[in-house]
Design a protein around this motif. Structure first.
Motif, PDB file in Angstrom:
ATOM      1  N   HIS A 299     112.124  34.613  39.128  1.00 31.53           N
ATOM      2  CA  HIS A 299     112.822  35.562  40.306  1.00 31.53           C
ATOM      3  C   HIS A 299     111.634  35.983  41.385  1.00 31.53           C
ATOM      4  CE1 HIS A 299     115.331  39.164  41.343  1.00 31.53           C
ATOM      5  NE2 HIS A 299     115.455  38.205  42.098  1.00 31.53           N
ATOM      6  N   SER A 300     110.346  36.161  40.624  1.00 35.41           N
ATOM      7  CA  SER A 300     109.454  36.189  41.781  1.00 35.41           C
ATOM      8  C   SER A 300     109.198  35.272  42.752  1.00 35.41           C
ATOM      9  CB  SER A 300     108.258  36.588  40.904  1.00 35.41           C
ATOM     10  OG  SER A 300     106.973  36.763  42.120  1.00 35.41           O
ATOM     11  N   ARG A 301     109.260  33.824  42.007  1.00 37.47           N
ATOM     12  CA  ARG A 301     109.185  32.797  42.905  1.00 37.47           C
ATOM     13  C   ARG A 301     110.398  32.607  43.977  1.00 37.47           C
ATOM     14  NH1 ARG A 301     106.121  28.341  41.416  1.00 37.47           N
ATOM     15  NH2 ARG A 301     107.668  27.066  42.349  1.00 37.47           N
ATOM     16  N   PHE A 302     111.519  33.335  43.550  1.00 38.88           N
ATOM     17  CA  PHE A 302     112.620  33.196  44.518  1.00 38.88           C
ATOM     18  C   PHE A 302     112.426  34.133  45.723  1.00 38.88           C
ATOM     19  CE2 PHE A 302     116.515  35.054  45.984  1.00 38.88           C
ATOM     20  CZ  PHE A 302     117.190  33.766  46.427  1.00 38.88           C
ATOM     21  N   LYS A 303     112.029  35.470  45.476  1.00 36.38           N
ATOM     22  CA  LYS A 303     111.921  36.463  46.101  1.00 36.38           C
ATOM     23  C   LYS A 303     110.776  36.394  47.245  1.00 36.38           C
ATOM     24  CE  LYS A 303     111.561  39.756  43.026  1.00 36.38           C
ATOM     25  NZ  LYS A 303     111.503  41.181  42.444  1.00 36.38           N
ATOM     26  N   THR A 304     109.723  35.528  46.947  1.00 30.22           N
ATOM     27  CA  THR A 304     108.824  34.984  47.754  1.00 30.22           C
ATOM     28  C   THR A 304     108.734  33.763  48.437  1.00 30.22           C
ATOM     29  OG1 THR A 304     107.384  34.177  45.974  1.00 30.22           O
ATOM     30  CG2 THR A 304     107.145  36.534  46.544  1.00 30.22           C
ATOM     31  N   LEU A 305     109.975  32.985  48.203  1.00 29.03           N
ATOM     32  CA  LEU A 305     110.558  32.048  48.778  1.00 29.03           C
ATOM     33  C   LEU A 305     109.516  30.744  48.433  1.00 29.03           C
ATOM     34  CD1 LEU A 305     111.817  33.068  52.257  1.00 29.03           C
ATOM     35  CD2 LEU A 305     112.961  32.328  50.318  1.00 29.03           C
ATOM     36  N   LYS A 306     108.901  30.745  47.130  1.00 29.87           N
ATOM     37  CA  LYS A 306     107.982  29.888  46.612  1.00 29.87           C
ATOM     38  C   LYS A 306     108.575  28.447  46.472  1.00 29.87           C
ATOM     39  CE  LYS A 306     103.687  28.809  44.960  1.00 29.87           C
ATOM     40  NZ  LYS A 306     102.547  28.701  45.631  1.00 29.87           N
ATOM     41  N   THR A 307     108.249  27.461  47.371  1.00 27.43           N
ATOM     42  CA  THR A 307     109.009  26.145  47.312  1.00 27.43           C
ATOM     43  C   THR A 307     108.123  25.182  46.459  1.00 27.43           C
ATOM     44  OG1 THR A 307     108.119  25.445  49.578  1.00 27.43           O
ATOM     45  CG2 THR A 307     110.232  26.672  49.431  1.00 27.43           C
ATOM     46  N   GLY A 308     108.955  24.096  46.232  1.00 30.98           N
ATOM     47  CA  GLY A 308     108.333  22.949  45.529  1.00 30.98           C
ATOM     48  C   GLY A 308     108.607  22.994  44.041  1.00 30.98           C
ATOM     49  N   SER A 309     108.132  21.821  43.518  1.00 32.25           N
ATOM     50  CA  SER A 309     108.408  21.788  41.928  1.00 32.25           C
ATOM     51  C   SER A 309     107.067  21.835  41.280  1.00 32.25           C
ATOM     52  CB  SER A 309     109.186  20.553  41.622  1.00 32.25           C
ATOM     53  OG  SER A 309     109.162  20.195  40.202  1.00 32.25           O
ATOM     54  N   VAL A 310     107.110  22.638  40.068  1.00 36.88           N
ATOM     55  CA  VAL A 310     105.950  22.712  39.124  1.00 36.88           C
ATOM     56  C   VAL A 310     105.661  21.434  38.299  1.00 36.88           C
ATOM     57  CG1 VAL A 310     105.816  25.136  39.090  1.00 36.88           C
ATOM     58  CG2 VAL A 310     107.137  24.054  37.436  1.00 36.88           C
ATOM     59  N   PHE A 311     106.772  20.839  38.446  1.00 37.02           N
ATOM     60  CA  PHE A 311     106.637  19.399  37.497  1.00 37.02           C
ATOM     61  C   PHE A 311     106.338  18.349  38.108  1.00 37.02           C
ATOM     62  CE2 PHE A 311     109.592  22.653  35.268  1.00 37.02           C
ATOM     63  CZ  PHE A 311     108.870  22.253  33.898  1.00 37.02           C
ATOM     64  N   GLU A 312     106.038  18.406  39.528  1.00 41.12           N
ATOM     65  CA  GLU A 312     105.839  17.080  40.366  1.00 41.12           C
ATOM     66  C   GLU A 312     104.511  16.557  39.690  1.00 41.12           C
ATOM     67  OE1 GLU A 312     104.935  15.827  44.968  1.00 41.12           O
ATOM     68  OE2 GLU A 312     105.111  18.007  44.230  1.00 41.12           O
ATOM     69  N   ASN A 313     104.625  15.261  39.176  1.00 41.95           N
ATOM     70  CA  ASN A 313     103.397  14.358  38.523  1.00 41.95           C
ATOM     71  C   ASN A 313     103.178  14.905  37.163  1.00 41.95           C
ATOM     72  OD1 ASN A 313     103.370  12.798  41.098  1.00 41.95           O
ATOM     73  ND2 ASN A 313     102.019  14.553  41.412  1.00 41.95           N
ATOM     74  N   LYS A 314     104.327  15.640  36.510  1.00 41.40           N
ATOM     75  CA  LYS A 314     104.275  15.994  35.291  1.00 41.40           C
ATOM     76  C   LYS A 314     105.454  15.807  34.394  1.00 41.40           C
ATOM     77  CE  LYS A 314     101.286  20.264  35.804  1.00 41.40           C
ATOM     78  NZ  LYS A 314     101.048  20.221  37.288  1.00 41.40           N
ATOM     79  N   SER A 315     105.157  15.565  33.049  1.00 47.21           N
ATOM     80  CA  SER A 315     106.219  15.183  32.012  1.00 47.21           C
ATOM     81  C   SER A 315     106.842  16.231  31.651  1.00 47.21           C
ATOM     82  CB  SER A 315     105.683  14.423  30.854  1.00 47.21           C
ATOM     83  OG  SER A 315     106.672  14.459  29.879  1.00 47.21           O
ATOM     84  N   ILE A 316     108.102  16.677  31.340  1.00 47.35           N
ATOM     85  CA  ILE A 316     108.790  17.685  30.940  1.00 47.35           C
ATOM     86  C   ILE A 316     108.948  17.953  29.451  1.00 47.35           C
ATOM     87  CG2 ILE A 316     111.083  16.646  30.866  1.00 47.35           C
ATOM     88  CD1 ILE A 316     112.322  19.392  32.049  1.00 47.35           C
TER      89      ILE A 316
END
Length: 328
Positions: A299-316
């Motif tokens: 929710h904090s990421r949403f409220k601060t408009l933190k864009t992008g994926s934390v999974f870029e170049n990472k396996s899930i």
């Protein structure tokens, strides 16, 4: 609390048609994963009760199909049962679509057979790979070929369609590479079709989100999974999915919010409601809620408009969401 379950999906067109006659002050358009649909629609149903003048529509195009619409700017939110891919990220940048990535629940992928199947007691990851690997197409056609003690009867497979995030995750977790799978199986992006197929086929085996098994327990037999032949067989449950012991078939599920849409009052209200109620509603529809700290970070990421994926170049596979989000 009465939620919309898969058996009521046939009502969606009628509901959508009726809603066209009402004048709404605002709207939120959502599409994507059939797995995440269950949770998002449950949230939307409760949200409509307190915000009747905001129109919330939730479609089921599959994760891949939902991202196509989302990256064309056609939807505000995209349900996804896997992170956005490298190629989709490239499209988002080309199209100028920025997004906020929000994990919303955990899901254990259920391996199921017909209740009439009386010989499968468990499956190992290696046996699942033997069933589903590309090299098995046209060669592995019977249950006896998987385990010699099993009968020499046809092996009929049912699984997610290629536009599904479930397909991407399952193939990566079992075959070691996303989208790497045999193609000679009954495929559908609609998990209800897979439920019907497996439940009526004595020799069938399928996979889909745990919520769909939970809704159809009387029609299906759930199979526990062993990471290795000498390991303990583990069923997907709230505890084993949340603590990571059901591996490698436990996964997080997501919603992606268009960054421009995130500034709209209706979307802000909906996401706030989603984060506040996801814990309770995830359990209601058969999914596993995330730790409270993860919802807070998201929710904090949403409220601060933190864009992008934390999974870029990472396996899930096997990911620790709390650790990953804390680092970002």
């Amino acid at each position: 609390m009465k939620l919309l379950t898969p058996k009521y999906l046939f009502l969606i067109p009628a509901i959508s048609l009726c809603s066209c006659f009402k004048q709404y002050k605002d709207k939120v358009n959502i599409d994507g994963s059939s797995s995440v649909y269950l949770l998002t629609e449950a949230v939307a149903e409760e949200f409509r009760k307190i915000e009747p003048d905001i129109r919330i529509t939730v479609g089921i195009s599959g994760t891949g199909g939902g991202f196509k619409k989302f990256l064309r700017g056609e939807t505000d939110i995209s349900d996804a049962s896997r992170p956005i891919t490298k190629s989709e990220l490239e499209i988002s940048r080309s199209n100028g679509i920025q997004f906020i990535e929000i994990p919303v629940s955990y899901d254990g992928m259920a391996i199921v057979v017909s209740p009439k199947n009386d010989f499968v007691d468990y499956l190992t990851v290696e046996e699942l790979k033997k069933m589903w690997s590309p090299e098995s197409q046209g060669k592995i056609n019977t249950w006896k070929q998987i385990r010699d003690s099993w009968p020499n009867v046809p092996l009929n497979l049912y699984g997610a369609g290629t536009s599904s995030g479930t397909y991407d995750y399952f193939t990566e977790a079992i075959n070691g590479k996303a989208k790497s799978s045999r193609g000679d199986y009954t495929a559908s992006e609609d998990d209800n079709v897979l439920v019907q197929g497996v439940s009526s086929d004595k020799n069938g085996l399928g996979y889909f989100g745990l919520a769909y098994y939970s809704e159809n327990k009387s029609k299906l037999k759930l199979i526990p999974v062993k990471v290795t032949a000498d390991a303990q067989a583990v069923y997907p449950t709230e505890i084993t999915v949340q603590n990571g012991t059901y591996q490698p078939l436990s996964r997080p599920e997501f919603i992606y919010v268009n960054a421009k849409s995130a500034t709209k009052p209706a979307v802000k209200k909906f996401i706030q409601f989603y984060m506040k109620n996801a814990t309770v509603l995830a359990k209601e529809v058969g999914y596993v809620p995330l730790p409270p700290e993860v919802y807070e970070l998201s929710h904090s990421r949403f409220k601060t408009l933190k864009t992008g994926s934390v999974f870029e170049n990472k396996s899930i596979v096997g990911v620790n969401l709390l650790q990953l989000l804390s680092e970002k």
